[in-house]
Design a protein around this motif. Sequence first.
Motif, PDB file in Angstrom:
ATOM      1  N   GLY A 261      -9.872   2.584   9.759  1.00 56.02           N
ATOM      2  CA  GLY A 261      -8.750   2.897   8.880  1.00 56.02           C
ATOM      3  C   GLY A 261      -8.711   1.967   7.692  1.00 56.02           C
ATOM      4  O   GLY A 261      -9.317   0.884   7.699  1.00 56.02           O
TER       5      GLY A 261
ATOM      6  N   TYR B 271       0.849  -1.188   0.000  1.00 57.05           N
ATOM      7  CA  TYR B 271       0.000   0.000   0.000  1.00 57.05           C
ATOM      8  C   TYR B 271       0.886   1.239   0.000  1.00 57.05           C
ATOM      9  O   TYR B 271       2.045   1.201   0.431  1.00 57.05           O
ATOM     10  CB  TYR B 271      -0.937   0.003   1.213  1.00 57.05           C
ATOM     11  CG  TYR B 271      -0.230   0.106   2.550  1.00 57.05           C
ATOM     12  CD1 TYR B 271       0.009   1.346   3.141  1.00 57.05           C
ATOM     13  CD2 TYR B 271       0.190  -1.044   3.225  1.00 57.05           C
ATOM     14  CE1 TYR B 271       0.648   1.433   4.366  1.00 57.05           C
ATOM     15  CE2 TYR B 271       0.830  -0.961   4.445  1.00 57.05           C
ATOM     16  CZ  TYR B 271       1.055   0.288   5.024  1.00 57.05           C
ATOM     17  OH  TYR B 271       1.689   0.375   6.231  1.00 57.05           O
TER      18      TYR B 271
ATOM     19  N   THR C 258      -2.797   5.685   3.218  1.00 57.48           N
ATOM     20  CA  THR C 258      -3.599   5.242   4.359  1.00 57.48           C
ATOM     21  C   THR C 258      -4.567   6.346   4.757  1.00 57.48           C
ATOM     22  O   THR C 258      -4.189   7.517   4.836  1.00 57.48           O
ATOM     23  CB  THR C 258      -2.708   4.878   5.561  1.00 57.48           C
ATOM     24  OG1 THR C 258      -1.787   3.851   5.179  1.00 57.48           O
ATOM     25  CG2 THR C 258      -3.549   4.399   6.742  1.00 57.48           C
TER      26      THR C 258
ATOM     27  N   PRO D 287      -1.671   7.642   9.312  1.00 56.34           N
ATOM     28  CA  PRO D 287      -2.408   7.811   8.046  1.00 56.34           C
ATOM     29  C   PRO D 287      -1.867   8.986   7.242  1.00 56.34           C
ATOM     30  O   PRO D 287      -1.210   9.887   7.773  1.00 56.34           O
ATOM     31  CB  PRO D 287      -3.841   8.085   8.519  1.00 56.34           C
ATOM     32  CG  PRO D 287      -3.662   8.750   9.842  1.00 56.34           C
ATOM     33  CD  PRO D 287      -2.453   8.128  10.468  1.00 56.34           C
TER      34      PRO D 287
ATOM     35  N   HIS E 116      -5.875   0.854   4.212  1.00 58.53           N
ATOM     36  CA  HIS E 116      -4.728   1.030   3.322  1.00 58.53           C
ATOM     37  C   HIS E 116      -5.199   0.939   1.882  1.00 58.53           C
ATOM     38  O   HIS E 116      -6.117   0.161   1.557  1.00 58.53           O
ATOM     39  CB  HIS E 116      -3.677  -0.063   3.551  1.00 58.53           C
ATOM     40  CG  HIS E 116      -2.988  -0.007   4.876  1.00 58.53           C
ATOM     41  ND1 HIS E 116      -2.603   1.167   5.464  1.00 58.53           N
ATOM     42  CD2 HIS E 116      -2.603  -1.012   5.711  1.00 58.53           C
ATOM     43  CE1 HIS E 116      -1.994   0.901   6.616  1.00 58.53           C
ATOM     44  NE2 HIS E 116      -1.986  -0.405   6.792  1.00 58.53           N
TER      45      HIS E 116
END
Length: 324
Positions: A319, A108, A111, A136, A321
């Motif tokens: 959250g 990733y 984020t 993030p 990714h």
Amino acid sequence: MLRGLRGHHWRGRDRKGRSTWHRGWILAALALLLAGVLALHRQIPDTLGNFGSLIETFLPWFGLAVPVLLVLALLRRSATALVALVVPAVIWAVLFGPLLPDKSGGSYDFTAVQHNISADNTSVASTMQTLMRADPDVISMEEITGPALPVIEQQLDGTYRYHVVEGTVGLWSKYPLTATGPVDIKIGWTRALRATVQTPHGDVAVYVAHMPSVRVHFDGGFTANQRNHSAEALGEAISREQLKRVLLLGDMNGTMNDRALAPITMQLRSAQGSAGAGFGFSWPAAFPSTRIDQIMSRGITPTAAWTLPQTGSDHLPIGAHFQL
């Protein structure tokens, strides 16, 4: 137990002379009714108190009726009820089974964290620390109050140099923000915004939204009409988006199953559904029982989704990714 199921009491007749195939019809009918609710929930009308949307909000929990009915069927020694129970069990597995395994994995490069921080949050500073620990690239928030905003800025501005606040929603970013502004979701005040995040991998259109709240009343049902109208307005705004990469972060006050959010969910996919593990329930924080907080996208690939630890809010942060 298996010996008991094969024994005389299981195979024999009850006091009224009914065999195992001729008793338990009420339980069998309840099992088929449950199957109908699971399979045909979209057909349940919303005309009376938005009843269909209420069922769809908590639809995964209807699966708990299967083991309850199973125990009753065994106690009743009804083969008919047991066979009927296969139907809702299979339907539930088809609807929700794919959500259960951990689907995260892969690289990733972006984020996002989303959180309704709650207007009643008395520990805003520690809430920000919880969000930042996920490292993030962008953080979206709802229910930002006047007293909370300076605390948020003090905590975040060192790492998240760029931010925009419109009404009670805000977006903090490590990367420059352009084309920022409110999004009209038809409620008379500002609870949604749009910004272009200029990441090293290209621009991403990020929407932050807080749909109007819904209420459950015994006399009026599930009052969600204002939320439904706002979902239509937000869906229209997203449909006009020119950028190919789109990210929606927010408290939707509805689940991905809720038909009222179809103007949005038909265009975007859920990060939790695509790359999470389990249902990812986010509300209420004390006993999460539904996921009304969402991270959705198109044009970018989610590779993981999760819930963060509890903060001073009645919602859990979430959250995800992404691979841009």
